[in-house]
Design a protein around this motif. Structure first.
Motif, PDB file in Angstrom:
ATOM      1  N   THR A 179       0.843  -1.350   0.078  1.00 35.09           N
ATOM      2  CA  THR A 179      -0.025  -0.011   0.092  1.00 35.09           C
ATOM      3  C   THR A 179       1.081   1.301  -0.042  1.00 35.09           C
ATOM      4  OG1 THR A 179      -0.078  -0.075   2.395  1.00 35.09           O
ATOM      5  CG2 THR A 179      -1.762  -1.381   1.211  1.00 35.09           C
ATOM      6  N   ASP A 180       0.390   2.481  -0.318  1.00 35.97           N
ATOM      7  CA  ASP A 180       0.970   3.690  -0.438  1.00 35.97           C
ATOM      8  C   ASP A 180       0.749   4.259   0.983  1.00 35.97           C
ATOM      9  OD1 ASP A 180      -1.560   4.583  -0.630  1.00 35.97           O
ATOM     10  OD2 ASP A 180      -1.180   5.154  -2.941  1.00 35.97           O
ATOM     11  N   ALA A 181       1.070   5.607   0.799  1.00 38.57           N
ATOM     12  CA  ALA A 181       1.056   6.410   2.147  1.00 38.57           C
ATOM     13  C   ALA A 181      -0.600   6.638   2.571  1.00 38.57           C
ATOM     14  CB  ALA A 181       1.636   7.704   2.072  1.00 38.57           C
ATOM     15  N   ALA A 182      -1.243   6.480   1.437  1.00 39.86           N
ATOM     16  CA  ALA A 182      -2.780   6.831   1.636  1.00 39.86           C
ATOM     17  C   ALA A 182      -3.672   5.393   1.794  1.00 39.86           C
ATOM     18  CB  ALA A 182      -3.384   7.528   0.816  1.00 39.86           C
ATOM     19  N   ARG A 183      -2.702   4.254   2.016  1.00 31.82           N
ATOM     20  CA  ARG A 183      -3.235   3.084   2.379  1.00 31.82           C
ATOM     21  C   ARG A 183      -4.050   2.389   1.122  1.00 31.82           C
ATOM     22  NH1 ARG A 183      -7.170   3.412   6.197  1.00 31.82           N
ATOM     23  NH2 ARG A 183      -8.568   2.075   5.264  1.00 31.82           N
ATOM     24  N   ARG A 184      -3.849   3.173  -0.174  1.00 30.31           N
ATOM     25  CA  ARG A 184      -4.213   2.588  -1.482  1.00 30.31           C
ATOM     26  C   ARG A 184      -3.501   1.297  -1.786  1.00 30.31           C
ATOM     27  NH1 ARG A 184      -5.040   8.170  -2.619  1.00 30.31           N
ATOM     28  NH2 ARG A 184      -3.040   8.143  -3.231  1.00 30.31           N
ATOM     29  N   LEU A 185      -4.373   0.237  -2.167  1.00 34.11           N
ATOM     30  CA  LEU A 185      -3.633  -0.913  -2.570  1.00 34.11           C
ATOM     31  C   LEU A 185      -2.627  -0.918  -4.015  1.00 34.11           C
ATOM     32  CD1 LEU A 185      -3.213  -4.107  -2.151  1.00 34.11           C
ATOM     33  CD2 LEU A 185      -5.392  -4.357  -3.576  1.00 34.11           C
ATOM     34  N   SER A 213      -8.948  -7.825  -6.826  1.00 33.48           N
ATOM     35  CA  SER A 213      -9.459  -7.250  -5.586  1.00 33.48           C
ATOM     36  C   SER A 213     -10.926  -7.413  -5.304  1.00 33.48           C
ATOM     37  CB  SER A 213      -9.024  -6.077  -5.011  1.00 33.48           C
ATOM     38  OG  SER A 213      -9.280  -4.929  -5.837  1.00 33.48           O
ATOM     39  N   VAL A 214     -11.609  -7.105  -4.377  1.00 31.78           N
ATOM     40  CA  VAL A 214     -12.894  -6.940  -4.498  1.00 31.78           C
ATOM     41  C   VAL A 214     -13.465  -5.675  -3.556  1.00 31.78           C
ATOM     42  CG1 VAL A 214     -13.567  -9.555  -4.675  1.00 31.78           C
ATOM     43  CG2 VAL A 214     -13.452  -8.604  -2.518  1.00 31.78           C
ATOM     44  N   ARG A 215     -14.425  -5.345  -3.691  1.00 31.38           N
ATOM     45  CA  ARG A 215     -15.052  -3.896  -3.080  1.00 31.38           C
ATOM     46  C   ARG A 215     -15.828  -4.373  -1.721  1.00 31.38           C
ATOM     47  NH1 ARG A 215     -16.292   0.555  -6.348  1.00 31.38           N
ATOM     48  NH2 ARG A 215     -18.010   1.146  -4.604  1.00 31.38           N
ATOM     49  N   THR A 216     -15.816  -3.610  -1.124  1.00 38.03           N
ATOM     50  CA  THR A 216     -16.580  -4.094   0.316  1.00 38.03           C
ATOM     51  C   THR A 216     -17.903  -4.424   0.296  1.00 38.03           C
ATOM     52  OG1 THR A 216     -16.865  -1.824   0.908  1.00 38.03           O
ATOM     53  CG2 THR A 216     -14.878  -2.527   2.002  1.00 38.03           C
ATOM     54  N   VAL A 227     -12.476 -16.377  -6.028  1.00 36.22           N
ATOM     55  CA  VAL A 227     -11.426 -17.195  -5.556  1.00 36.22           C
ATOM     56  C   VAL A 227     -11.346 -18.497  -6.188  1.00 36.22           C
ATOM     57  CG1 VAL A 227     -10.592 -18.188  -3.322  1.00 36.22           C
ATOM     58  CG2 VAL A 227     -11.484 -15.662  -3.543  1.00 36.22           C
ATOM     59  N   GLN A 228     -12.344 -18.852  -6.265  1.00 41.59           N
ATOM     60  CA  GLN A 228     -12.520 -20.405  -6.971  1.00 41.59           C
ATOM     61  C   GLN A 228     -12.069 -20.342  -8.217  1.00 41.59           C
ATOM     62  OE1 GLN A 228     -16.373 -22.254  -7.534  1.00 41.59           O
ATOM     63  NE2 GLN A 228     -15.758 -24.278  -6.866  1.00 41.59           N
ATOM     64  N   ARG A 229     -12.313 -19.227  -9.031  1.00 41.59           N
ATOM     65  CA  ARG A 229     -11.833 -19.421 -10.495  1.00 41.59           C
ATOM     66  C   ARG A 229     -10.292 -19.311 -10.729  1.00 41.59           C
ATOM     67  NH1 ARG A 229     -13.683 -14.792 -14.983  1.00 41.59           N
ATOM     68  NH2 ARG A 229     -12.528 -15.491 -16.684  1.00 41.59           N
ATOM     69  N   TYR A 230      -9.638 -18.263  -9.576  1.00 42.37           N
ATOM     70  CA  TYR A 230      -8.173 -18.122  -9.831  1.00 42.37           C
ATOM     71  C   TYR A 230      -7.414 -18.872  -8.845  1.00 42.37           C
ATOM     72  CZ  TYR A 230      -9.475 -14.103 -12.616  1.00 42.37           C
ATOM     73  OH  TYR A 230     -10.080 -13.376 -13.729  1.00 42.37           O
ATOM     74  N   ASP A 231      -8.091 -19.644  -7.974  1.00 41.41           N
ATOM     75  CA  ASP A 231      -7.371 -20.497  -6.835  1.00 41.41           C
ATOM     76  C   ASP A 231      -6.778 -19.730  -6.030  1.00 41.41           C
ATOM     77  OD1 ASP A 231      -8.191 -22.999  -7.925  1.00 41.41           O
ATOM     78  OD2 ASP A 231      -6.830 -22.978  -9.490  1.00 41.41           O
ATOM     79  N   PHE A 232      -7.086 -18.531  -5.366  1.00 44.10           N
ATOM     80  CA  PHE A 232      -6.572 -17.737  -4.432  1.00 44.10           C
ATOM     81  C   PHE A 232      -6.676 -18.712  -3.198  1.00 44.10           C
ATOM     82  CE2 PHE A 232      -7.603 -13.590  -6.892  1.00 44.10           C
ATOM     83  CZ  PHE A 232      -6.543 -14.095  -7.794  1.00 44.10           C
ATOM     84  N   LEU A 233      -5.582 -18.090  -2.236  1.00 43.96           N
ATOM     85  CA  LEU A 233      -5.806 -18.638  -0.898  1.00 43.96           C
ATOM     86  C   LEU A 233      -6.590 -17.102  -0.014  1.00 43.96           C
ATOM     87  CD1 LEU A 233      -2.324 -19.972  -0.162  1.00 43.96           C
ATOM     88  CD2 LEU A 233      -4.569 -21.209  -0.424  1.00 43.96           C
ATOM     89  N   ALA A 234      -6.578 -16.186  -0.732  1.00 41.49           N
ATOM     90  CA  ALA A 234      -7.168 -14.882   0.020  1.00 41.49           C
ATOM     91  C   ALA A 234      -7.159 -13.927  -1.103  1.00 41.49           C
ATOM     92  CB  ALA A 234      -6.216 -14.387   1.135  1.00 41.49           C
ATOM     93  N   VAL A 235      -8.222 -13.123  -0.943  1.00 42.39           N
ATOM     94  CA  VAL A 235      -8.383 -11.860  -1.763  1.00 42.39           C
ATOM     95  C   VAL A 235      -8.543 -10.600  -0.966  1.00 42.39           C
ATOM     96  CG1 VAL A 235     -10.957 -12.264  -1.756  1.00 42.39           C
ATOM     97  CG2 VAL A 235      -9.746 -11.085  -3.550  1.00 42.39           C
ATOM     98  N   PRO A 236      -7.908  -9.432  -1.497  1.00 42.23           N
ATOM     99  CA  PRO A 236      -7.937  -8.098  -0.744  1.00 42.23           C
ATOM    100  C   PRO A 236      -9.172  -7.621  -0.905  1.00 42.23           C
ATOM    101  CG  PRO A 236      -6.644  -8.166  -2.725  1.00 42.23           C
ATOM    102  CD  PRO A 236      -6.980  -9.493  -2.587  1.00 42.23           C
ATOM    103  N   VAL A 237      -9.767  -6.874   0.112  1.00 44.24           N
ATOM    104  CA  VAL A 237     -11.019  -6.142   0.052  1.00 44.24           C
ATOM    105  C   VAL A 237     -10.640  -4.438   0.245  1.00 44.24           C
ATOM    106  CG1 VAL A 237     -13.048  -5.757   1.055  1.00 44.24           C
ATOM    107  CG2 VAL A 237     -12.029  -7.901   1.290  1.00 44.24           C
ATOM    108  N   ASN A 242     -10.290   2.601  -3.396  1.00 45.43           N
ATOM    109  CA  ASN A 242      -9.241   1.746  -3.507  1.00 45.43           C
ATOM    110  C   ASN A 242      -8.254   1.291  -2.296  1.00 45.43           C
ATOM    111  OD1 ASN A 242      -8.281  -0.298  -5.319  1.00 45.43           O
ATOM    112  ND2 ASN A 242      -6.316   0.859  -5.418  1.00 45.43           N
ATOM    113  N   ARG A 243      -8.742   2.020  -0.939  1.00 42.36           N
ATOM    114  CA  ARG A 243      -7.978   1.688   0.039  1.00 42.36           C
ATOM    115  C   ARG A 243      -7.941   0.084   0.617  1.00 42.36           C
ATOM    116  NH1 ARG A 243      -9.885   6.831   3.122  1.00 42.36           N
ATOM    117  NH2 ARG A 243     -11.822   5.836   2.956  1.00 42.36           N
TER     118      ARG A 243
END
Length: 458
Positions: A179-185, A213-216, A227-237, A242-243
């Protein structure tokens, strides 16, 4: 070494634990639970009589009690909260992961939640309030704010030191977010790429900038599919700016998939769950929820009686036609139920979209025609053997073909129509499709009989 089935092991632990508790052998029960996994302990506790559940839970060391508690069914969690002392509750709830705590609070009465929130530490209170502020069944509600965020200018060495200091308070360390200084991914980095990088390389040199990523406010079921499609272990929200506000891990999404699948199965069977565990609800509530659909189907089925009464002259002249009504509508209902099941599942898994509606309906119609011909030939021969009447046999066979096409088309079309107008396609379930096919199938059968047998209207 003899392999023991997991279910057998759980039953063995539960039965031995109950025996030890009945004998008040608390030390023996404590020793019994030492080598058992937290998820299996939770299931063993759930299988105990209610009076023993709190006793068994108190035998666990604090380090293990939190994980066991998170694995317990919500009704057992609520029962234990009522039995615990105030300090016991605070210790357990305060140490739960925020997403599990928010899920627990969703199940508890508002008054109990207010009391529990007041007992949380300021940090945990803030984390819980954040999750509870998002809508039910959204990404924001099931995410956890416990993640590791790095900065682009950090070196690998500094990042590893930071991870060591945060590893035990983070949900996962396998995915690292930048993340940057504004917590943006701004990027993502796997632990593997980090530890294989040169100590003086910067995170900006190693990270991937194209982040999924996904929106809140994203629907939790859509997140599970992603997550099932891309075989992720986790996904950022992320939020609207975009923080980075949290992550959703695969273990939570497995629970979502299970819950959504269970809901779809209940809905397709005409059963309303009300969001509660079906097998832990009272019999009165179960009957109240199931009777709604049954009343709808009961009223709808009266149309079949109306159709038969309107065609009484056909049945009076050729009484034998009535004998084949159950066979025809039963077969048609089964064909329609198969089509609706396939289409509903395809819609829920996104294998079918509403843009493909015409091709899907056409495919189901052709499938119904093929099935109808296969079944119709057999039934035609069977009807001739039973009645020795070629015209009646031909009428029954042709009717089954027509009903199969009708049923398959209806079963494919109605779920798609329901999704297009904004309803759950599972509402067009097997019981409803069967009822529709019963009414239309009887009308079609007797109309064909009137035409083929040359029976005039009375």
């Amino acid at each position: 070494m003899v392999a023991v089935d997991r279910r057998e092991l759980q039953d063995l632990v539960r039965s031995q634990l109950q025996v030890l508790l009945e004998k008040n052998n608390l030390q023996g029960a404590k020793v019994l639970l030492v080598p058992v996994q937290p998820a299996d302990i939770a299931e063993a506790i759930e299988g105990l009589p209610e009076t023993m559940q709190a006793i068994a839970f108190r035998l666990l060391p604090k380090s293990e009690a939190i994980e066991v508690y998170e694995n317990l069914d919500s009704t057992v969690q609520q029962a234990l909260i009522e039995d615990f002392k105030r300090q016991d509750v605070r210790d357990i709830v305060d140490k739960m992961s925020p997403d599990d705590r928010a899920r627990l609070f969703d199940e508890l009465p508002a008054k109990v939640v207010r009391n529990l929130v007041a007992q949380l530490s300021p940090q945990e209170r803030q984390a819980t309030a954040l999750l509870l502020g998002y809508g039910a069944d959204t990404a924001g509600r099931i995410m956890t704010p416990e993640y590791i965020a790095l900065k682009e200018q950090w070196t690998v060495l500094r990042a590893l030191d930071y991870i060591r200091s945060r590893a035990f308070v983070s949900e996962t360390i396998y995915y690292l977010y930048v993340t940057d200084a504004a917590r943006r991914l701004t990027g993502i980095l796997s632990l593997r790429h980090l530890v294989t990088g040169h100590p003086e390389q910067t995170i900006g040199d190693l990270m991937t900038r194209e982040v999924i990523s996904v929106r809140t406010d994203a629907d939790q079921e859509d997140v599970a599919r992603l997550v099932q499609r891309y075989d992720f272990l986790a996904v950022p929200v992320v939020d609207t700016e975009n923080r980075l506000v949290g992550i959703i891990t695969i273990d939570d999404l497995i629970d979502v998939i299970e819950a959504e699948t269970t809901e779809d199965i209940y809905t397709s069977g005409g059963v309303q769950t009300g969001g509660d565990s079906y097998f832990q609800s009272s019999l009165f509530n179960i009957a109240r929820r199931r009777v709604v659909w049954l009343f709808v189907l009961l009223i709808t089925n009266t149309l079949t009686t109306t159709v038969i009464r309107s065609q009484e002259d056909v049945l009076q002249q050729v009484v034998v036609l009535a004998a084949f009504i159950p066979l025809l509508i039963g077969s048609g209902g089964n064909v329609g139920a198969q089509s609706s099941t396939v289409v509903i599942r395809g819609l829920n898994t996104a294998d079918i979209t509403t843009k493909q509606a015409l091709s899907v309906i056409w495919r189901e119609a052709i499938a119904g025609l093929i099935l109808g011909i296969m079944l119709g030939v057999v039934v035609m021969g069977w009807a001739y053997l039973l009645q020795d009447n070629a015209e009646v046999a031909f009428t029954v066979g042709i009717s089954l073909i027509a009903i199969s096409v009708l049923a398959s088309t209806t079963g494919g079309a109605l779920p798609i129509l329901f999704q297009r107008i904004g309803f759950d396609p599972a509402l067009m379930s097997a019981p409803f499709i069967t009822t529709v096919v019963d009414v239309l199938g009887v009308l079609l059968y007797l109309s064909l009989a009137r035409y083929i047998l040359g029976i005039g209207s009375s």
